[in-house]
Write an enzyme that holds these catalytic residues in place. Structure first.
Site, PDB file in Angstrom:
ATOM      1  N   THR A  93       0.876  -1.179   0.000  1.00 49.82           N
ATOM      2  CA  THR A  93       0.000   0.000   0.000  1.00 49.82           C
ATOM      3  C   THR A  93       0.907   1.221   0.000  1.00 49.82           C
ATOM      4  O   THR A  93       1.637   1.452   0.975  1.00 49.82           O
ATOM      5  CB  THR A  93      -0.876   0.031   1.272  1.00 49.82           C
ATOM      6  OG1 THR A  93      -1.632  -1.177   1.318  1.00 49.82           O
ATOM      7  CG2 THR A  93      -1.814   1.221   1.244  1.00 49.82           C
ATOM      8  N   LYS A 168      -7.654   1.643  -3.107  1.00 45.61           N
ATOM      9  CA  LYS A 168      -7.310   1.140  -1.768  1.00 45.61           C
ATOM     10  C   LYS A 168      -7.473   2.238  -0.708  1.00 45.61           C
ATOM     11  O   LYS A 168      -8.076   2.018   0.348  1.00 45.61           O
ATOM     12  CB  LYS A 168      -5.858   0.628  -1.795  1.00 45.61           C
ATOM     13  CG  LYS A 168      -5.230   0.361  -0.455  1.00 45.61           C
ATOM     14  CD  LYS A 168      -5.647  -0.947   0.148  1.00 45.61           C
ATOM     15  CE  LYS A 168      -5.074  -1.112   1.542  1.00 45.61           C
ATOM     16  NZ  LYS A 168      -5.588  -2.261   2.248  1.00 45.61           N
ATOM     17  N   LYS A 243      -1.426   5.110   8.672  1.00 43.65           N
ATOM     18  CA  LYS A 243      -0.669   5.198   7.410  1.00 43.65           C
ATOM     19  C   LYS A 243      -1.622   5.409   6.224  1.00 43.65           C
ATOM     20  O   LYS A 243      -1.428   6.304   5.407  1.00 43.65           O
ATOM     21  CB  LYS A 243       0.134   3.904   7.211  1.00 43.65           C
ATOM     22  CG  LYS A 243       0.824   3.830   5.863  1.00 43.65           C
ATOM     23  CD  LYS A 243       1.378   2.447   5.550  1.00 43.65           C
ATOM     24  CE  LYS A 243       1.721   2.370   4.075  1.00 43.65           C
ATOM     25  NZ  LYS A 243       2.165   1.061   3.624  1.00 43.65           N
TER      26      LYS A 243
HETATM   27  P1  NAD Z   1       6.015  -5.905   7.226  1.00 49.76           P
HETATM   28  O1  NAD Z   1       6.734  -4.754   7.825  1.00 49.76           O
HETATM   29  O2  NAD Z   1       5.657  -7.085   8.068  1.00 49.76           O
HETATM   30  O3  NAD Z   1       6.853  -6.463   5.956  1.00 49.76           O
HETATM   31  C1  NAD Z   1       7.597  -5.656   5.086  1.00 49.76           C
HETATM   32  C2  NAD Z   1       8.846  -6.461   4.733  1.00 49.76           C
HETATM   33  O4  NAD Z   1       9.601  -5.743   3.739  1.00 49.76           O
HETATM   34  C3  NAD Z   1       9.788  -6.668   5.934  1.00 49.76           C
HETATM   35  O5  NAD Z   1      10.003  -8.050   6.123  1.00 49.76           O
HETATM   36  C4  NAD Z   1      11.063  -5.936   5.527  1.00 49.76           C
HETATM   37  O6  NAD Z   1      12.243  -6.546   6.005  1.00 49.76           O
HETATM   38  C5  NAD Z   1      10.966  -6.000   4.013  1.00 49.76           C
HETATM   39  N1  NAD Z   1      11.800  -5.018   3.326  1.00 49.76           N
HETATM   40  C6  NAD Z   1      11.877  -3.678   3.548  1.00 49.76           C
HETATM   41  N2  NAD Z   1      12.761  -3.123   2.700  1.00 49.76           N
HETATM   42  C7  NAD Z   1      13.259  -4.126   1.929  1.00 49.76           C
HETATM   43  C8  NAD Z   1      14.208  -4.193   0.874  1.00 49.76           C
HETATM   44  N3  NAD Z   1      14.856  -3.110   0.456  1.00 49.76           N
HETATM   45  N4  NAD Z   1      14.469  -5.399   0.329  1.00 49.76           N
HETATM   46  C9  NAD Z   1      13.838  -6.503   0.757  1.00 49.76           C
HETATM   47  N5  NAD Z   1      12.928  -6.520   1.744  1.00 49.76           N
HETATM   48  C10 NAD Z   1      12.645  -5.339   2.324  1.00 49.76           C
HETATM   49  O7  NAD Z   1       4.699  -5.282   6.547  1.00 49.76           O
HETATM   50  P2  NAD Z   1       3.368  -6.068   6.107  1.00 49.76           P
HETATM   51  O8  NAD Z   1       2.394  -6.086   7.227  1.00 49.76           O
HETATM   52  O9  NAD Z   1       3.770  -7.341   5.436  1.00 49.76           O
HETATM   53  O10 NAD Z   1       2.795  -5.039   5.023  1.00 49.76           O
HETATM   54  C11 NAD Z   1       3.361  -4.927   3.725  1.00 49.76           C
HETATM   55  C12 NAD Z   1       2.527  -3.943   2.926  1.00 49.76           C
HETATM   56  O11 NAD Z   1       1.170  -4.416   2.873  1.00 49.76           O
HETATM   57  C13 NAD Z   1       2.462  -2.536   3.544  1.00 49.76           C
HETATM   58  O12 NAD Z   1       2.514  -1.605   2.494  1.00 49.76           O
HETATM   59  C14 NAD Z   1       1.128  -2.516   4.261  1.00 49.76           C
HETATM   60  O13 NAD Z   1       0.584  -1.206   4.371  1.00 49.76           O
HETATM   61  C15 NAD Z   1       0.296  -3.401   3.350  1.00 49.76           C
HETATM   62  N6  NAD Z   1      -0.856  -4.059   4.008  1.00 49.76           N
HETATM   63  C16 NAD Z   1      -0.702  -4.663   5.224  1.00 49.76           C
HETATM   64  C17 NAD Z   1      -1.803  -5.299   5.810  1.00 49.76           C
HETATM   65  C18 NAD Z   1      -1.670  -5.987   7.154  1.00 49.76           C
HETATM   66  O14 NAD Z   1      -2.711  -6.353   7.736  1.00 49.76           O
HETATM   67  N7  NAD Z   1      -0.460  -6.227   7.662  1.00 49.76           N
HETATM   68  C19 NAD Z   1      -3.040  -5.302   5.159  1.00 49.76           C
HETATM   69  C20 NAD Z   1      -3.163  -4.707   3.904  1.00 49.76           C
HETATM   70  C21 NAD Z   1      -2.049  -4.084   3.337  1.00 49.76           C
END
Ligand code: NAD
Length: 295
Positions: A93, A168, A243
């Protein structure tokens, strides 16, 4: 089956990548965090030593990262290293402007691209029941479909580059406003001596009906699976709601759209978050609403 690179194996990306493995795809995964890489390996993915190394042989690359700056940084490294004509999908997102910039970068290098943020949270990511809101050209969407279908149950092609992100943030703004509204109604009902169940039985079958009430009821009891029955453990954390509301406000400011309730919802969730509740499910906002009584 396709060769898929998956970058970003966090709460969402980890289980999504695992579902692509389960569907029989060859998945090569990368994350900065060693524990996430180990989990992906245990789930059956191959592990690359960098994002660039993961995309070398990929027909499709999927990214699932925290925010726009991470997506632009990863895409600017990996897109030039991809096979000509391959497809790159971002499921994070992020803000619409960064999404459009990422699409332009892919086009410059001859790659097809789709922005495909998701709804459905970690439960949907594990169960492969996510909804994908997609933006990009028809051809790119058609190519992304068979991959996304293995991680979700509903795909909507919302329009051109960035349209998935636009849908979204609009959806989540509705959700935040309606969750505060449902919380306020229960808080008022409590003051009026109305039982939670009575209000639920009426509103869930009347014009007050909405997802925040019928699926995610913010008081324990009426919907046994809602986080209210589990100490407001997320689910969808309030910090993530802040966010998304901030992305919506940035978009409203840059386009000149009037979103007075979206702005107020952002302020309310920010105050809740600032009081140390960023890790609390967003339906816990009812506690904040109750605490405002008499102030
Ligand atoms: P998270 O923080 O658990 O995972 C993000 C991952 O990206 C981490 O493991 C981090 O190490 C990795 N990362 C960051 N920079 C990197 C790079 N340069 N190279 C490789 N890996 C890298 O976050 P999440 O909960 O998995 O959410 C991910 C996305 O999905 C976000 O944009 C969030 O807003 C969206 N989202 C989350 C949810 C939820 O319920 N968690 C629901 C809908 C949407």
């Amino acid at each position: 089956m396709a060769n898929i690179a998956f970058i970003g194996l966090g709460n969402m990306g980890g289980p999504m990548a695992a579902n692509l493995v389960k569907a029989g795809h060859k998945v090569t995964a990368f994350d900065l965090v060693a524990a996430s890489r180990d989990q992906a390996k245990a789930d059956g993915a191959g592990i690359a030593e960098s994002g660039v190394a993961s995309v070398k042989d990929a027909d499709t690359v999927v990214t699932m990262l925290p925010a726009g700056k991470h997506v632009l940084s990863v895409w600017s490294e990996v897109v030039p290293a991809m096979k000509k004509g391959a497809l790159i999908i971002d499921c994070s997102t992020i803000d619409v402007a960064s999404a459009k910039e990422a699409h332009a970068l892919a086009a410059k290098h001859g790659m097809a691209s789709v922005d495909a943020p998701v709804s459905g949270g970690t439960v949907g990511a594990k169960a492969a029941t996510l909804t994908f809101m997609c933006g990009g050209e028809d051809k790119a969407f058609a190519a992304a479909k068979p991959v996304l279908e293995k991680m979700g149950k509903k795909l909507v092609h919302c329009g051109a580059a960035g349209a998935g992100q636009a849908a979204k943030i609009c959806n989540n703004m509705i959700l935040a406003i309606s969750m505060i509204g449902v919380g306020e109604a229960f808080a008022l009902g409590e003051k009026l001596g109305l039982s939670h169940q009575a209000l639920f039985d009426v509103a869930s079958t009347s014009s007050g009906q909405c997802w925040a009430l019928t699926t995610y009821c913010p008081v324990p009891g009426p919907v046994p699976t809602s986080p209210a029955n589990n100490g407001y453990k997320p689910g969808f954390a309030s910090a993530l709601m802040v966010k998304d509301l901030t992305l919506a406000q940035d978009a409203a400011n840059s386009t000149g759209a009037a979103t007075p309730l979206g702005k107020h919802a952002q302020e309310i969730y920010k105050a809740f978050d600032a009081a140390g509740n960023g890790g609390v499910d967003f339906s816990g906002i009812i506690q904040h609403v109750r605490a405002l009584a008499g102030k």
